[in-house]
Design an enzyme around this catalytic site. Sequence first.
Site, short mmCIF file in Angstrom:
data_model
loop_
_atom_site.label_atom_id
_atom_site.label_comp_id
_atom_site.label_asym_id
_atom_site.label_seq_id
_atom_site.Cartn_x
_atom_site.Cartn_y
_atom_site.Cartn_z
N GLU A 364 3.40 -49.82 -27.89
CA GLU A 364 2.86 -48.47 -28.03
C GLU A 364 3.97 -47.42 -28.03
OE1 GLU A 364 -0.20 -48.08 -25.02
OE2 GLU A 364 -1.67 -49.04 -26.32
N ASN A 418 -3.14 -52.50 -30.30
CA ASN A 418 -3.94 -52.28 -29.10
C ASN A 418 -5.14 -51.42 -29.49
OD1 ASN A 418 -1.80 -53.58 -27.92
ND2 ASN A 418 -0.97 -51.78 -26.90
N TYR A 424 -12.28 -45.92 -25.43
CA TYR A 424 -11.67 -44.61 -25.67
C TYR A 424 -12.21 -43.95 -26.93
CZ TYR A 424 -8.14 -45.94 -22.20
OH TYR A 424 -7.49 -46.32 -21.06
N TRP A 498 -7.17 -56.93 -22.22
CA TRP A 498 -6.48 -56.03 -21.29
C TRP A 498 -7.46 -55.68 -20.19
CZ3 TRP A 498 -1.52 -55.22 -20.90
CH2 TRP A 498 -1.08 -54.24 -20.00
N LYS A 519 -9.52 -52.29 -15.68
CA LYS A 519 -9.94 -53.06 -16.85
C LYS A 519 -9.86 -54.57 -16.63
CE LYS A 519 -8.81 -49.58 -20.34
NZ LYS A 519 -8.02 -48.64 -19.53
#
Length: 721
Positions: A364, A418, A424, A498, A519
Amino acid sequence: MRKITNINSDWSFTKDGVTEQISLPHTWNGIDGQGGAENYYRGRCVYEKTLGGFEGNTFLEINGANTVCEVFVNGVYIGSHENGYSMFRFEITDFLKPDENDIRIIVDNSENEFLYPQMADFTFYGGIYRDVNIISGVSKSHFGLLDMSRCGMYITPKADGRVFVKSYVEGSRKDLKKEFIITDAEGNQAAKAECDADTEAVKLLVDAPILWNGMENPYLYTMTARLVENGEVIDEVSDKFGFREFYFDSEKGFFLNGNHLKLKGVSRHQDWENIGNALTIEEHKKDIELIKDIGANSIRLAHYQHDSKFYDLCDEEGFLVWAEIPVISRFSKKKQEQAKFMLEELIRQNYNHPSIFCWSIANEITIGGATSGVAAGIRELNDIAHCLDSTRPTATAQVTFSSMNSKLNDIPDILGYNQYFGWYIKTVDGIDEWLDKFHEKKPEIKLCISEYGAEGVTTLHSAEPVQGDYSEEYQAFYHEHYVKALSERDWLWGSYVWNMFDFGSAIRNEGGVRGRNNKGLVTIDRKIKKDAYYVYKAYWSDKKFVHIAGERFVDRPTGEQKIKVYSNCPKVTLTVNGESTELEGDKIFEFDAVIKEGENVITAKSGRCSHKITVNGTDIPNPDYVLPEGGETFVRNWFSSDDEINPDNLSLNDSLGDILFNDEIQKLIKNHAHITLDSPALKPLGKIPLKPISKLASKLGAGEAVSMANQFLQTIEKDKK
C-alpha cells in the site's frame, strides 16, 4: 568449534530513569501499544547485563530489536543496527575481558524520518523482543557470521535433485577445505562434495529426491558444511532445505511441483495480548496450530521480517509463505537506503526456507499519497530482489483505490490488491465486479487478493447485521461472500484474509475497542475463534465439524429466527428445544427456528460431530450488543491520501451534483442516513465546483479531512453516461 549460548535471562531494563529486572524477549509496549493510549511510548530504553569470559572469537547475536539498536561492550561502542525486524551480529572478541564483561544495549523506537515503518496500521513495539545469543569458540577462519545470512551458506535446490550451494569463509582460506554433506529426513547421507575454501559455489546431486510438496508432504533435507584444516574440522554449520518447483500463470493460477494449488491464505502479525511482539516458541506454535486447523495452506507474514523460528515452523508444516519488508504507506526517498538494507537482510537470512515463495517489496505504498520517485524506488527494490534471488518472484500489495492502470502494477512479477468491498467501500458483491473487470482489462497480470476483511467485535451482535455495525454476525456474513467469490475464480492464484488474529494498532479506536484492529478471525489472546473462523474451516478444512453461529449472541429476539450452522459435512441436523430439522447443504446451513422466551437449547449434529449452545429468548434488546450512542458506529479508514486521481472514479475535482447524484452515493445515503435525495430540488448543485472549496478548506487547516474525502470518492466509479 563454535558454541551458541542463549543469554535471555537476567537483564536490567531502564526506562525513564526507572530500572527493573526482566528476561528476554521483552517489549515496553505490551500494554500501551494495544489500547492503553493512542500515544504509546516511543523512545530510548537501556538493557544491561554482566557476562563471564568466553574462549575464542566471540560474536553477539541479536535476533530482533526495534527499531535502532546501539551496542556497547565494557563501555566501548561496538556498532548500531537500523532494522527492527531482522537478526544482526557484531564481533566483540577484542573488547572482552577474561572474567567479567558488561553488555549495554540501547534500543530506540522513536519516530525517524529515515526509517521504515513510520506510518502504518500496527503498533511499532519497542524492545529486544527476540532471542539474544553469544557465539563463542569461533575459529579465526569460519563460515560467514557477518554477511547478513544465518549460516553463511545459500542453498539452491532444483526439483531434479541438483543442489547448488554458495558459501563464504571469513578469515584466511589458505590451505583450507570445505565439505558439504546432504542428509535426508532419516539422517541418511544423500550426497557429498568437497572443494577448496576459496571456491564460492559447489554443485551436489541427490538421486530421486523426495519433493517438499507443501502441506501434503513437507519433506526436508539437511545441508551440513564443514571447514577443514589438515584433516581437522574447525567450523561447522547446517541448515534445512527442500526440493520443489513452482510457477504462476495469469489464467490458471499457482502450480507447485506441476500440480495446481489454490493458495488459501491468512495474514499474520507477530503480537499477542499484553505480550506485544515479545513471543516465545510456544506462541509461535499456537499460531501455527490455529492456522493449520482452519485449513489454510499459505501465510502472508505482514508487514516485515518475522522470527526465524516461525519460518522454520512453516517449512516443517508445509505452509507457503509470502515474505515482505515494511516499505509501507508512503514512499520516501530518505528511507530508500534503509529499504534496500532491509530487503537484503530479509533475503539473505531466509534464502534457504522452502516455504517462502516470494519477496514482497512494498505494501500500500501510495496509501499516504503519491510521492515523487515512488515508481523508480520500487523498481530499484525489485531489481535488487532479482539480483539476490533469481529463483523467487517479487510481489507488491496495492491499496484498494490504486488504479488498475497504475504503472506500479507492472513492476513486480506477481501482484496483490488489498480490497475491502463491503467494509470500507460499497457492498460485498463489489469484489466480484472488481475482480472480473480487472482480469478483463489486465489478463496478463498474475493477481491475488492480498488483504480483505471486516471488523468483528465478539461482544457486539445483531439478528439483522449491517455493514459497519462491527458485529460478529456481519463479519461472518462478509467472509461468507468473499470465500465463495475467491474460490470460484481459478485464475486468481490466491488470497489472504486480513487478519488471522486481532492485533495491536495504537492509532485505532473503533468498534468500542481502543488500540486494536479487530479484523482477526481469532481474538488477540487466541482464546476466541469468531464465527468467521468457522466459515473458512467449512470451506478449507477436511477435518469434519459442525458449528452453530452466534454462540456469544446469547440474548436473542423471540419468535421466528434464522439459525446458521457452518460445517464441511454434507448433512446437518439442528435441534431447537427438542424439535429437529435436517438439511443437506454445502458449507453454510441456514435453518428456520422459533426462539421461545427464556432458555433455548440448540444442538447441531452430523455423524459424530456436534455443537451445542444455549440462548435466552427476550424482547428486551441487550444494550451491550450495540455501540453506545455517540460511539464510532461508522467505519472509517485509518489513513488519508492525496493519491493520483483515477479519472474513472469520483474525486473532489467533480461537482457536488455529480457526487450527490451518483448511484453508489445515493445507495450509501439511503442506507446510512435513511433519506432519499429529491433530485429536481437539488439540481442546481450540479453546477457547484468542489475543487476551489477543497483548496480553501485545506488552507484553513482541514487538509486531512479533504484528503480523506477525496480518497473515499476515489473508491467509487462514476456513473456511466
